[in-house]
Design a protein around this motif. Sequence first.
Motif, PDB file in Angstrom:
ATOM      1  N   MET A 289       0.838  -1.198   0.000  1.00 41.34           N
ATOM      2  CA  MET A 289       0.000   0.000   0.000  1.00 41.34           C
ATOM      3  C   MET A 289       0.876   1.253   0.000  1.00 41.34           C
ATOM      4  N   SER A 290       0.404   2.286  -0.668  1.00 38.65           N
ATOM      5  CA  SER A 290       1.147   3.545  -0.672  1.00 38.65           C
ATOM      6  C   SER A 290       1.056   4.210   0.694  1.00 38.65           C
ATOM      7  N   VAL A 291       1.967   5.141   0.959  1.00 38.81           N
ATOM      8  CA  VAL A 291       1.950   5.859   2.234  1.00 38.81           C
ATOM      9  C   VAL A 291       0.625   6.591   2.412  1.00 38.81           C
ATOM     10  N   ARG A 292       0.119   7.170   1.344  1.00 34.82           N
ATOM     11  CA  ARG A 292      -1.160   7.884   1.428  1.00 34.82           C
ATOM     12  C   ARG A 292      -2.293   6.924   1.772  1.00 34.82           C
ATOM     13  N   GLU A 293      -2.309   5.746   1.134  1.00 36.81           N
ATOM     14  CA  GLU A 293      -3.352   4.754   1.418  1.00 36.81           C
ATOM     15  C   GLU A 293      -3.276   4.279   2.868  1.00 36.81           C
ATOM     16  N   ILE A 294      -2.060   4.121   3.359  1.00 38.23           N
ATOM     17  CA  ILE A 294      -1.894   3.688   4.749  1.00 38.23           C
ATOM     18  C   ILE A 294      -2.395   4.761   5.704  1.00 38.23           C
ATOM     19  N   GLY A 295      -2.112   6.007   5.398  1.00 41.03           N
ATOM     20  CA  GLY A 295      -2.612   7.101   6.218  1.00 41.03           C
ATOM     21  C   GLY A 295      -4.130   7.068   6.330  1.00 41.03           C
ATOM     22  N   PHE A 296      -4.804   6.901   5.184  1.00 41.09           N
ATOM     23  CA  PHE A 296      -6.273   6.817   5.191  1.00 41.09           C
ATOM     24  C   PHE A 296      -6.734   5.600   5.985  1.00 41.09           C
ATOM     25  N   ALA A 297      -6.072   4.446   5.783  1.00 40.43           N
ATOM     26  CA  ALA A 297      -6.493   3.203   6.429  1.00 40.43           C
ATOM     27  C   ALA A 297      -6.345   3.259   7.943  1.00 40.43           C
ATOM     28  N   CYS A 298      -5.474   4.153   8.428  1.00 39.72           N
ATOM     29  CA  CYS A 298      -5.218   4.235   9.866  1.00 39.72           C
ATOM     30  C   CYS A 298      -5.799   5.491  10.498  1.00 39.72           C
ATOM     31  N   GLY A 299      -6.704   6.152   9.764  1.00 40.78           N
ATOM     32  CA  GLY A 299      -7.412   7.290  10.340  1.00 40.78           C
ATOM     33  C   GLY A 299      -6.654   8.598  10.304  1.00 40.78           C
ATOM     34  N   PHE A 300      -5.701   8.718   9.362  1.00 43.33           N
ATOM     35  CA  PHE A 300      -4.949   9.965   9.200  1.00 43.33           C
ATOM     36  C   PHE A 300      -5.134  10.455   7.765  1.00 43.33           C
ATOM     37  N   PRO A 301      -6.282  11.060   7.449  1.00 43.98           N
ATOM     38  CA  PRO A 301      -6.534  11.482   6.069  1.00 43.98           C
ATOM     39  C   PRO A 301      -5.627  12.618   5.617  1.00 43.98           C
ATOM     40  N   ASN A 302      -5.100  13.398   6.570  1.00 46.01           N
ATOM     41  CA  ASN A 302      -4.229  14.527   6.225  1.00 46.01           C
ATOM     42  C   ASN A 302      -3.018  14.552   7.161  1.00 46.01           C
ATOM     43  N   GLY A 303      -1.879  14.921   6.608  1.00 50.07           N
ATOM     44  CA  GLY A 303      -0.690  15.152   7.426  1.00 50.07           C
ATOM     45  C   GLY A 303      -0.077  13.913   8.046  1.00 50.07           C
ATOM     46  N   PHE A 304      -0.324  12.727   7.465  1.00 47.95           N
ATOM     47  CA  PHE A 304       0.189  11.490   8.053  1.00 47.95           C
ATOM     48  C   PHE A 304       1.715  11.473   8.131  1.00 47.95           C
ATOM     49  N   SER A 305       2.381  11.804   7.020  1.00 46.37           N
ATOM     50  CA  SER A 305       3.852  11.757   6.997  1.00 46.37           C
ATOM     51  C   SER A 305       4.459  12.744   7.984  1.00 46.37           C
ATOM     52  N   THR A 306       3.854  13.918   8.084  1.00 46.97           N
ATOM     53  CA  THR A 306       4.378  14.933   9.016  1.00 46.97           C
ATOM     54  C   THR A 306       4.242  14.459  10.459  1.00 46.97           C
ATOM     55  N   LEU A 307       3.056  13.940  10.807  1.00 50.14           N
ATOM     56  CA  LEU A 307       2.839  13.434  12.161  1.00 50.14           C
ATOM     57  C   LEU A 307       3.780  12.268  12.450  1.00 50.14           C
ATOM     58  N   TYR A 308       3.935  11.382  11.486  1.00 53.50           N
ATOM     59  CA  TYR A 308       4.788  10.210  11.671  1.00 53.50           C
ATOM     60  C   TYR A 308       6.223  10.643  11.973  1.00 53.50           C
ATOM     61  N   ARG A 309       6.695  11.627  11.231  1.00 54.41           N
ATOM     62  CA  ARG A 309       8.063  12.101  11.449  1.00 54.41           C
ATOM     63  C   ARG A 309       8.206  12.776  12.810  1.00 54.41           C
ATOM     64  N   GLN A 310       7.177  13.504  13.230  1.00 53.50           N
ATOM     65  CA  GLN A 310       7.225  14.150  14.549  1.00 53.50           C
ATOM     66  C   GLN A 310       7.327  13.114  15.662  1.00 53.50           C
ATOM     67  N   VAL A 311       6.617  11.995  15.507  1.00 55.85           N
ATOM     68  CA  VAL A 311       6.584  10.972  16.549  1.00 55.85           C
ATOM     69  C   VAL A 311       7.833  10.095  16.521  1.00 55.85           C
ATOM     70  N   PHE A 312       8.238   9.647  15.316  1.00 52.55           N
ATOM     71  CA  PHE A 312       9.304   8.653  15.207  1.00 52.55           C
ATOM     72  C   PHE A 312      10.639   9.210  14.716  1.00 52.55           C
ATOM     73  N   GLY A 313      10.681  10.460  14.291  1.00 48.45           N
ATOM     74  CA  GLY A 313      11.930  11.044  13.826  1.00 48.45           C
ATOM     75  C   GLY A 313      12.376  10.538  12.472  1.00 48.45           C
ATOM     76  N   ILE A 314      11.455   9.968  11.695  1.00 46.31           N
ATOM     77  CA  ILE A 314      11.759   9.405  10.382  1.00 46.31           C
ATOM     78  C   ILE A 314      10.478   9.416   9.570  1.00 46.31           C
ATOM     79  N   THR A 315      10.562   9.578   8.257  1.00 44.89           N
ATOM     80  CA  THR A 315       9.350   9.571   7.448  1.00 44.89           C
ATOM     81  C   THR A 315       8.922   8.132   7.165  1.00 44.89           C
ATOM     82  N   PRO A 316       7.641   7.916   6.882  1.00 47.78           N
ATOM     83  CA  PRO A 316       7.192   6.552   6.574  1.00 47.78           C
ATOM     84  C   PRO A 316       7.932   5.941   5.391  1.00 47.78           C
ATOM     85  N   LEU A 317       8.177   6.749   4.351  1.00 43.10           N
ATOM     86  CA  LEU A 317       8.857   6.234   3.163  1.00 43.10           C
ATOM     87  C   LEU A 317      10.298   5.832   3.473  1.00 43.10           C
ATOM     88  N   THR A 318      10.977   6.633   4.288  1.00 43.14           N
ATOM     89  CA  THR A 318      12.352   6.297   4.668  1.00 43.14           C
ATOM     90  C   THR A 318      12.382   5.015   5.488  1.00 43.14           C
TER      91      THR A 318
END
Length: 338
Positions: A289-318
């Motif tokens: 699944m694409s990062v965008r699709e995963i964001g939607f599937a997990c209840g993050f329709p907007n800003g998923f990559s930004t939130l992920y990086r804030q929490v884990f210090g790394i982007t989902p794609l990385t």
Amino acid sequence: MAERTQQQARSGETRIWRFDIILCEGFVLTEFSALVEVLRIANRVLAQPPFVWTLRSAAGGQVGCRAGLRADTEPMPKRTDADFAFFLGNSDPDHPGLADARAISSYTSRGTKVYLLAEAAARYIRDQGGGGGRLTTHWENSTLLRERLGLSDASHALASEDGQLVTCAGMNATLDVVLALVGRLTSAAAQVAVSDILLHERVRDLGSLQPFAGVRPTVTGDRDLDHCIRVMQDNIEEPVPISDLVAQLDISTRSLERKFRSYLGTTPNGFYREMRLSRANNLLLNTSMSVREIGFACGFPNGFSTLYRQVFGITPLTLRKRRRPSSATGSKNEGAAE
């Protein structure tokens, strides 16, 4: 160990927790699988794998279980750097390799938390001349201790903690013990994510009584909290507002927050977010699944990559590029975890 932890904290590294898993001939495969699989799956769902383990035995080399599986082990260390040591049970409670007192002392003297499972706990209780109600083992072992030695004061809890030593019932209760430890070392949401993957419906409180002799005791827990978590689990893609949750439970928001703080050490919103991020990690590493699709599937329709990086210090794609196709951190003996 403390120096290593301080260095990791300064550099922003993930805290690595080291486990020694001690086997003797005839070890219980159920306990081995429960321990290793929980750690392996926790490494899979967390952004930065925090667990490594080493299989050990008194002399090293291959050690077999009664089911026919053999495991390669390393000798017991002269100076350990393990944070936790698990001594597995054995289908022969009289096996001489169970819970060697010198080995236990070697670990506890260096600050390692020692877990004794089933027969390993029974051997320790026998050597101590009884449990004084503060030590536990599998109920079958308690029966043997009572019949053979007149020792009848072992606890019937799933696990009992006594300083640096934790005695456990073993068998399937090993899942509850290790899941509780994962929750303590990482987060309650990670614990739930691992439990869901294992299809383990509920992590039992370690003070719960063993369901022995056909009697199922009352399980310690909070029904409102259990209900709330089930609703959260059923609504990952479209998160339920906390106001709706408290309305379903017919309790106040403050009461729900108090329960989460007391039992899980977090807030309802924080737990819900961590649960959805744990699901996102699993999808990142195990689907196309694409990062965008995963964001939607997990209840993050907007800003998923930004939130992920804030929490884990790394982007989902990385994270995906770094962890695939390589596997999660695991045992030197087991090799790749995935």
